[in-house]
Design a protein around this motif. Structure first.
Motif, PDB file in Angstrom:
ATOM      1  N   THR A 295      58.049  42.733  61.085  1.00  0.00           N
ATOM      2  CA  THR A 295      56.937  41.845  61.231  1.00  0.00           C
ATOM      3  C   THR A 295      56.476  41.571  62.940  1.00  0.00           C
ATOM      4  OG1 THR A 295      57.475  40.818  59.268  1.00  0.00           O
ATOM      5  CG2 THR A 295      56.307  39.512  60.953  1.00  0.00           C
ATOM      6  N   LEU A 296      58.001  41.575  63.625  1.00  0.00           N
ATOM      7  CA  LEU A 296      57.824  41.320  65.145  1.00  0.00           C
ATOM      8  C   LEU A 296      56.753  42.660  65.620  1.00  0.00           C
ATOM      9  CD1 LEU A 296      58.590  39.714  67.567  1.00  0.00           C
ATOM     10  CD2 LEU A 296      60.626  41.067  67.662  1.00  0.00           C
ATOM     11  N   ARG A 297      57.361  43.807  65.013  1.00  0.00           N
ATOM     12  CA  ARG A 297      56.630  44.776  65.856  1.00  0.00           C
ATOM     13  C   ARG A 297      55.136  44.983  65.349  1.00  0.00           C
ATOM     14  NH1 ARG A 297      60.234  48.126  64.353  1.00  0.00           N
ATOM     15  NH2 ARG A 297      59.269  48.857  62.129  1.00  0.00           N
ATOM     16  N   THR A 298      54.764  44.559  64.272  1.00  0.00           N
ATOM     17  CA  THR A 298      53.331  44.372  63.859  1.00  0.00           C
ATOM     18  C   THR A 298      52.537  43.206  64.670  1.00  0.00           C
ATOM     19  OG1 THR A 298      53.918  45.094  61.522  1.00  0.00           O
ATOM     20  CG2 THR A 298      52.064  44.077  61.822  1.00  0.00           C
ATOM     21  N   PHE A 299      53.370  42.475  65.115  1.00  0.00           N
ATOM     22  CA  PHE A 299      52.610  41.456  65.930  1.00  0.00           C
ATOM     23  C   PHE A 299      52.665  41.673  67.261  1.00  0.00           C
ATOM     24  CE2 PHE A 299      53.381  37.816  68.603  1.00  0.00           C
ATOM     25  CZ  PHE A 299      52.322  37.100  68.348  1.00  0.00           C
ATOM     26  N   LEU A 300      53.553  42.592  67.947  1.00  0.00           N
ATOM     27  CA  LEU A 300      53.509  42.809  69.215  1.00  0.00           C
ATOM     28  C   LEU A 300      52.890  43.861  69.959  1.00  0.00           C
ATOM     29  CD1 LEU A 300      57.435  42.331  70.349  1.00  0.00           C
ATOM     30  CD2 LEU A 300      55.410  40.687  70.812  1.00  0.00           C
ATOM     31  N   THR A 301      52.468  44.802  68.683  1.00  0.00           N
ATOM     32  CA  THR A 301      51.706  46.061  68.922  1.00  0.00           C
ATOM     33  C   THR A 301      50.122  45.877  69.235  1.00  0.00           C
ATOM     34  OG1 THR A 301      53.042  47.444  67.505  1.00  0.00           O
ATOM     35  CG2 THR A 301      50.953  48.248  67.918  1.00  0.00           C
ATOM     36  N   PRO A 302      49.365  45.167  68.583  1.00  0.00           N
ATOM     37  CA  PRO A 302      48.197  44.609  69.105  1.00  0.00           C
ATOM     38  C   PRO A 302      48.198  43.866  70.264  1.00  0.00           C
ATOM     39  CG  PRO A 302      48.783  43.530  66.961  1.00  0.00           C
ATOM     40  CD  PRO A 302      49.632  44.688  67.311  1.00  0.00           C
ATOM     41  N   LEU A 303      49.073  42.882  70.447  1.00  0.00           N
ATOM     42  CA  LEU A 303      49.296  42.035  71.592  1.00  0.00           C
ATOM     43  C   LEU A 303      49.660  43.038  72.890  1.00  0.00           C
ATOM     44  CD1 LEU A 303      49.272  39.133  72.966  1.00  0.00           C
ATOM     45  CD2 LEU A 303      51.666  39.084  72.480  1.00  0.00           C
ATOM     46  N   THR A 304      50.332  43.924  72.776  1.00  0.00           N
ATOM     47  CA  THR A 304      50.702  44.795  73.796  1.00  0.00           C
ATOM     48  C   THR A 304      49.472  45.585  74.142  1.00  0.00           C
ATOM     49  OG1 THR A 304      52.712  45.363  73.046  1.00  0.00           O
ATOM     50  CG2 THR A 304      52.036  46.786  74.621  1.00  0.00           C
ATOM     51  N   HIS A 305      48.713  46.034  73.151  1.00  0.00           N
ATOM     52  CA  HIS A 305      47.343  46.800  73.473  1.00  0.00           C
ATOM     53  C   HIS A 305      46.273  45.958  74.342  1.00  0.00           C
ATOM     54  CE1 HIS A 305      47.639  50.591  71.004  1.00  0.00           C
ATOM     55  NE2 HIS A 305      48.767  50.034  70.760  1.00  0.00           N
ATOM     56  N   ILE A 306      46.363  44.566  73.804  1.00  0.00           N
ATOM     57  CA  ILE A 306      45.292  43.721  74.513  1.00  0.00           C
ATOM     58  C   ILE A 306      45.837  43.489  75.882  1.00  0.00           C
ATOM     59  CG2 ILE A 306      44.412  41.541  74.425  1.00  0.00           C
ATOM     60  CD1 ILE A 306      44.594  41.462  71.330  1.00  0.00           C
ATOM     61  N   LEU A 307      47.100  43.472  75.974  1.00  0.00           N
ATOM     62  CA  LEU A 307      47.498  43.064  77.474  1.00  0.00           C
ATOM     63  C   LEU A 307      47.357  44.565  78.393  1.00  0.00           C
ATOM     64  CD1 LEU A 307      50.669  41.117  76.745  1.00  0.00           C
ATOM     65  CD2 LEU A 307      48.587  40.105  77.469  1.00  0.00           C
ATOM     66  N   VAL A 308      47.611  45.796  78.022  1.00  0.00           N
ATOM     67  CA  VAL A 308      47.300  46.652  78.869  1.00  0.00           C
ATOM     68  C   VAL A 308      46.074  46.808  79.144  1.00  0.00           C
ATOM     69  CG1 VAL A 308      47.754  49.029  78.913  1.00  0.00           C
ATOM     70  CG2 VAL A 308      49.728  47.801  77.999  1.00  0.00           C
ATOM     71  N   TRP A 309      44.878  46.666  78.237  1.00  0.00           N
ATOM     72  CA  TRP A 309      43.717  47.154  78.328  1.00  0.00           C
ATOM     73  C   TRP A 309      43.184  45.958  79.180  1.00  0.00           C
ATOM     74  CZ3 TRP A 309      41.773  51.577  78.320  1.00  0.00           C
ATOM     75  CH2 TRP A 309      42.165  52.452  77.100  1.00  0.00           C
ATOM     76  N   GLY A 310      43.757  44.676  78.972  1.00  0.00           N
ATOM     77  CA  GLY A 310      43.157  43.689  80.097  1.00  0.00           C
ATOM     78  C   GLY A 310      43.590  44.087  81.479  1.00  0.00           C
TER      79      GLY A 310
END
Length: 231
Positions: free
Chosen positions: A5-20
């Motif tokens: 669950t943590l990995r599922t939550f962090l993966t899209p958040l990481t993508h958003i932060l990196v692209w931002g």
């Protein structure tokens, strides 16, 4: 919260932060000089290219790598990467011509009192766009390869654990634990009263274990072997 669950939550958040972060650096960093006010068309081009890079990043990781590289089609994969890079550069040049970007940047140079750079004849290669495109394609490929390696490693570990569990279950099914521990207790008693019989019992027990573990790995054996084992 479980690890999945943590990995599922962090993966899209990481993508958003990196692209931002990438978008802020790419869109707001002055590429030439702080004295020049770039026209709006320049930022339009930068924003469109940014969206294109996001698209090819996920397209490469979701389509090109799994369908070509992971299936052994290395040559087709390399051609696809080169074709993608060329398509992005051609599209970048098309945007420049559509927005009349070179003329408007030259006007911005003149307004700032800076002599404009003379245009190069023929097809002008955008070095920044080229490097960024290659970087996006390379990062997308590397991430997908690492993810596949991690997935195969976890799958192999699960298979090994299942194999060990199956072997233990098979062993328990072949030898009654009550019989096995009683035999060990009897042998222990024999070591005190009669060492010769204890050694003979240990030898017979080892033969029984060898027969169960190694001579019947598939669960099938000849009737003669079973009779000999029972005797």
């Amino acid at each position: 919260m479980t690890a999945t669950t943590l990995r599922t939550f962090l993966t899209p958040l990481t993508h958003i932060l990196v692209w931002g972060l990438f978008g802020v650096v790419f869109l707001l960093y002055p590429p030439l000089s702080g004295q020049i006010v770039f026209p709006a068309e320049f930022w339009v081009k930068q924003g469109v290219l940014f969206c294109v890079w996001v698209g090819i990043f996920y397209f490469t990781g979701s389509v090109t790598v799994p369908r070509l590289l992971f299936r052994g089609r290395t040559g087709q994969f390399l051609l696809a990467l080169v074709g993608t890079a060329v398509a992005v550069l051609v599209f970048s040049r098309f945007l420049e011509n559509l927005l009349e970007l070179h003329e408007k940047i030259a006007q911005a140079f003149q307004a700032a009192g800076v002599p404009p750079r003379p245009p190069k004849p023929g097809f002008r290669l955008d070095n920044m766009a080229t490097l960024t495109t290659l970087l996006v394609l390379g990062i997308s490929t590397c991430i997908k390869v690492v993810q596949k390696w991690q997935h195969e490693t976890r799958h192999r570990e699960r298979l090994e654990q299942q194999e060990i569990s199956a072997e233990l279950s098979f062993l328990k099914a072949q030898i009654n634990p009550h019989f096995f521990f009683n035999t060990l207790n009897n042998i222990y008693s024999l070591t005190i009263s009669n060492g010769e019989k204890a050694r003979t019992a240990l030898h017979r027990l080892s033969r029984m274990m060898r027969y169960v573990l190694y001579e019947t790995p598939a669960g099938h054996t000849r009737l003669s072997q079973e009779i000999s084992f029972m005797r």
